[in-house]
Design a protein around this motif. Structure first.
Motif, mmCIF file in Angstrom:
data_model
loop_
_atom_site.group_PDB
_atom_site.id
_atom_site.type_symbol
_atom_site.label_atom_id
_atom_site.label_comp_id
_atom_site.label_asym_id
_atom_site.label_seq_id
_atom_site.Cartn_x
_atom_site.Cartn_y
_atom_site.Cartn_z
ATOM 1 N N ALA A 1 -1.903 7.672 -10.605
ATOM 2 C CA ALA A 1 -1.894 6.341 -11.542
ATOM 3 C C ALA A 1 -1.691 5.469 -11.280
ATOM 4 O O ALA A 1 -2.471 4.498 -10.970
ATOM 5 N N ALA A 2 -0.238 5.475 -10.293
ATOM 6 C CA ALA A 2 -0.121 3.788 -10.242
ATOM 7 C C ALA A 2 -0.925 3.617 -8.725
ATOM 8 O O ALA A 2 -0.755 1.986 -8.594
ATOM 9 N N LEU A 3 -0.778 4.213 -7.635
ATOM 10 C CA LEU A 3 -2.233 4.116 -7.376
ATOM 11 C C LEU A 3 -3.560 3.428 -7.293
ATOM 12 O O LEU A 3 -4.137 2.803 -6.893
ATOM 13 N N ALA A 4 -3.749 4.590 -8.441
ATOM 14 C CA ALA A 4 -5.013 3.934 -8.610
ATOM 15 C C ALA A 4 -5.300 2.716 -9.399
ATOM 16 O O ALA A 4 -6.100 1.991 -9.708
ATOM 17 N N THR A 5 -4.123 2.603 -10.429
ATOM 18 C CA THR A 5 -4.170 0.949 -11.389
ATOM 19 C C THR A 5 -3.843 0.191 -10.076
ATOM 20 O O THR A 5 -3.986 -1.061 -10.341
ATOM 21 N N ARG B 1 -7.047 -1.301 -8.853
ATOM 22 C CA ARG B 1 -8.277 -1.012 -10.408
ATOM 23 C C ARG B 1 -9.373 -0.301 -10.218
ATOM 24 O O ARG B 1 -10.290 -0.332 -10.158
ATOM 25 N N ARG B 2 -8.722 0.904 -9.789
ATOM 26 C CA ARG B 2 -9.906 2.619 -10.416
ATOM 27 C C ARG B 2 -9.540 2.652 -11.727
ATOM 28 O O ARG B 2 -8.494 3.348 -12.252
ATOM 29 N N GLU B 3 -9.756 2.145 -12.411
ATOM 30 C CA GLU B 3 -9.037 2.433 -14.273
ATOM 31 C C GLU B 3 -9.702 3.579 -14.667
ATOM 32 O O GLU B 3 -8.922 4.594 -15.208
ATOM 33 N N GLY B 4 -10.638 4.007 -14.613
ATOM 34 C CA GLY B 4 -11.365 5.437 -14.003
ATOM 35 C C GLY B 4 -10.014 6.462 -14.058
ATOM 36 O O GLY B 4 -9.201 7.371 -15.081
ATOM 37 N N TRP B 5 -9.877 6.879 -12.992
ATOM 38 C CA TRP B 5 -8.652 7.570 -12.066
ATOM 39 C C TRP B 5 -7.368 7.384 -12.646
ATOM 40 O O TRP B 5 -6.883 8.000 -12.540
ATOM 41 N N ALA B 6 -7.320 6.043 -12.777
ATOM 42 C CA ALA B 6 -6.237 5.941 -13.161
ATOM 43 C C ALA B 6 -5.436 6.946 -14.804
ATOM 44 O O ALA B 6 -4.933 7.355 -15.143
ATOM 45 N N PHE B 7 -6.770 6.494 -15.962
ATOM 46 C CA PHE B 7 -7.025 6.865 -16.902
ATOM 47 C C PHE B 7 -6.062 8.691 -17.265
ATOM 48 O O PHE B 7 -5.437 9.074 -17.879
ATOM 49 N N LEU B 8 -7.327 8.737 -15.907
ATOM 50 C CA LEU B 8 -7.427 10.244 -15.850
ATOM 51 C C LEU B 8 -6.249 11.099 -15.434
ATOM 52 O O LEU B 8 -5.756 11.945 -15.842
ATOM 53 N N ALA B 9 -5.550 10.157 -14.428
ATOM 54 C CA ALA B 9 -4.014 10.454 -14.295
ATOM 55 C C ALA B 9 -2.466 10.189 -14.950
ATOM 56 O O ALA B 9 -1.938 11.077 -14.805
ATOM 57 N N THR B 10 -3.121 8.942 -15.979
ATOM 58 C CA THR B 10 -1.893 9.101 -17.238
ATOM 59 C C THR B 10 -1.983 10.313 -17.958
ATOM 60 O O THR B 10 -1.121 10.844 -18.332
ATOM 61 N N GLY B 11 -3.691 10.169 -18.314
ATOM 62 C CA GLY B 11 -3.299 12.049 -19.563
ATOM 63 C C GLY B 11 -3.196 13.099 -18.941
ATOM 64 O O GLY B 11 -2.232 13.935 -19.133
ATOM 65 N N ALA B 12 -3.086 13.740 -16.968
ATOM 66 C CA ALA B 12 -3.407 14.490 -16.797
ATOM 67 C C ALA B 12 -1.021 14.880 -16.853
ATOM 68 O O ALA B 12 -0.606 15.435 -16.996
ATOM 69 N N THR B 13 -0.777 13.014 -16.377
ATOM 70 C CA THR B 13 1.014 13.263 -16.726
ATOM 71 C C THR B 13 1.529 13.906 -17.607
ATOM 72 O O THR B 13 1.969 14.414 -18.202
ATOM 73 N N LEU C 1 -0.900 -5.579 -15.605
ATOM 74 C CA LEU C 1 0.333 -5.246 -16.415
ATOM 75 C C LEU C 1 0.112 -3.419 -16.105
ATOM 76 O O LEU C 1 1.942 -3.089 -16.388
ATOM 77 N N ALA C 2 -0.850 -2.739 -16.282
ATOM 78 C CA ALA C 2 -0.393 -1.816 -15.502
ATOM 79 C C ALA C 2 0.028 -1.407 -14.627
ATOM 80 O O ALA C 2 0.571 -0.429 -14.230
ATOM 81 N N GLU C 3 0.147 -2.170 -13.912
ATOM 82 C CA GLU C 3 0.722 -2.049 -12.099
ATOM 83 C C GLU C 3 2.166 -2.508 -12.264
ATOM 84 O O GLU C 3 2.977 -1.712 -11.519
ATOM 85 N N ARG C 4 2.278 -3.149 -13.658
ATOM 86 C CA ARG C 4 3.616 -3.345 -13.551
ATOM 87 C C ARG C 4 4.587 -2.431 -14.110
ATOM 88 O O ARG C 4 5.494 -2.094 -13.979
ATOM 89 N N LEU C 5 3.677 -1.920 -15.261
ATOM 90 C CA LEU C 5 4.687 -0.849 -16.023
ATOM 91 C C LEU C 5 4.508 0.137 -14.862
ATOM 92 O O LEU C 5 5.556 0.929 -15.802
ATOM 93 N N ILE D 1 8.118 5.251 -13.950
ATOM 94 C CA ILE D 1 7.559 6.951 -12.642
ATOM 95 C C ILE D 1 9.244 6.774 -11.836
ATOM 96 O O ILE D 1 10.095 7.941 -12.211
ATOM 97 N N LEU D 2 9.940 5.401 -12.916
ATOM 98 C CA LEU D 2 11.503 5.199 -12.395
ATOM 99 C C LEU D 2 12.112 6.133 -13.939
ATOM 100 O O LEU D 2 12.571 7.785 -13.576
ATOM 101 N N ILE D 3 11.646 5.817 -15.194
ATOM 102 C CA ILE D 3 11.808 6.517 -16.270
ATOM 103 C C ILE D 3 11.891 7.901 -16.501
ATOM 104 O O ILE D 3 12.777 9.035 -16.485
ATOM 105 N N ALA D 4 10.354 8.337 -16.712
ATOM 106 C CA ALA D 4 9.841 9.702 -16.784
ATOM 107 C C ALA D 4 10.861 10.684 -15.461
ATOM 108 O O ALA D 4 10.891 12.031 -15.413
#
Length: 331
Positions: A237-241, A244-256, A195-199, A204-207
């Protein structure tokens, strides 16, 4: 550096922390009907944020209290002019908090579904309206010479602010999905990751559109750089998702979220609430601030107690750091 600037920066930090931590709480709440297929899975999702959701809301209380004490004119104008949307947020947060406590008090499906609806709605409403509120603050609102809001509720529903609402909505959904992929195991982890990969593309488009619109109307180089950094973090975050690198993806969405909030506050400075009628009517860090003595006392209190609060909250996350699986949820 003047204390008015220091407290403006501290309030920005508090809002960034609130969006970082409460953002995934809202995301989890909104994703209950999407990811959970039965009551056990709904309990699994709720348990991922069960130990921390109320602590995360403290950031909002402190941000509001700091605004009231440091910039009382800003607080008064904000809460009177934005009365209806802020009231809706407050009611939603109350229902959400009550739902977390009461949904398990009776072994009845209808009872639980009603409280689950409160969790979903109590997460959805703030996720949208916080973006609408911040969009209006950055854009500017109708303030008269007395710094009073003279617009209507529907003036707040302008295209830019509504895009801001969609931005926080999609970012919180992505942040929540990534958090669930990081916090759960087994099939739920895979489901949340997909789901995160689809979101991610929608986020990216909206933000990206919202940040580009903001940058195009506010010629602030520091703000542009921060918005560019937020966009890069979201792409990461999209690339990490996808990997399937959840830790890096979470850090990236948090940083965003953190960098985007920083960019909005940098763009706003030295105003705290610009007037769309006349620049002279705007509230600034100077004309909205408390007395220097008040700010000095607040600074010493913040220096003394902030490390304690941060240490306690960090310890809470450390204690509840392990992944949760459906096998640990009683039938």
């Amino acid at each position: 550096m003047e204390l008015t600037t220091v407290w403006f920066a501290l309030i920005a930090v508090l809002w960034a922390g609130y969006f970082l931590l409460e953002g995934f709480d809202f995301g989890v709440g909104m994703l209950l009907p999407v990811l959970a297929r039965d009551n056990r899975e709904r309990r699994l999702l709720i348990n991922t944020i069960g130990p921390v959701w109320d602590g995360n809301e403290v950031w909002l209380l402190v941000a509001g209290g700091a605004t009231f004490a440091a910039f009382p004119e800003w607080y008064a104008t904000l809460f009177s002019g934005f009365y209806l949307p802020l009231l809706l947020i407050l009611v939603a947060l109350i229902l959400r908090g009550v739902a977390f406590e009461y949904r398990g008090k009776r072994d009845d499906d209808t009872w639980r579904k009603r409280w689950d609806a409160c969790i979903i709605g109590g997460s959805l409403v703030p996720a949208i309206l916080w973006g609408v509120a911040f969009g209006n603050i950055v854009r500017g609102v109708r303030l008269d010479a007395n710094h009073e809001y003279v617009g209507s509720f529907f003036d707040l529903l302008n295209p830019y602010a509504l895009l801001g609402g969609l931005t926080t909505l999609t970012l919180f959904l992505l942040h929540g999905a990534v958090f669930l992929a990081l916090k759960t195991g087994g099939e739920m982890r895979e489901r949340a990751g997909r789901l995160a990969e689809r979101l991610a593309p929608a986020a990216i488009l909206i933000a990206g559109g919202f940040l580009a619109w903001t940058a195009s109307t506010h010629h602030d180089v520091a703000g542009w750089l921060l918005f560019a950094a937020a966009a890069l973090a979201l792409a990461g975050a999209a690339l990490a998702t996808r990997a399937r690198r959840e830790g890096w993806a979470f850090l990236a969405t948090g940083a965003t979220l953190v960098i985007a909030v920083a960019g909005l506050f940098v763009t706003l400075f030295p105003d705290v609430m610009p007037s769309s009628i006349a620049a002279a009517n705007s509230l600034t860090v100077d004309n909205a601030a408390s007395t220097p003595y008040t700010l000095k006392v607040m600074t010493w209190v913040a220096v003394a107690f902030t490390p304690i609060v941060l240490a306690y909250q960090g310890w809470t996350y450390w204690v509840f750091r392990k992944r949760l699986t459906i096998e640990r949820i009683p039938v």
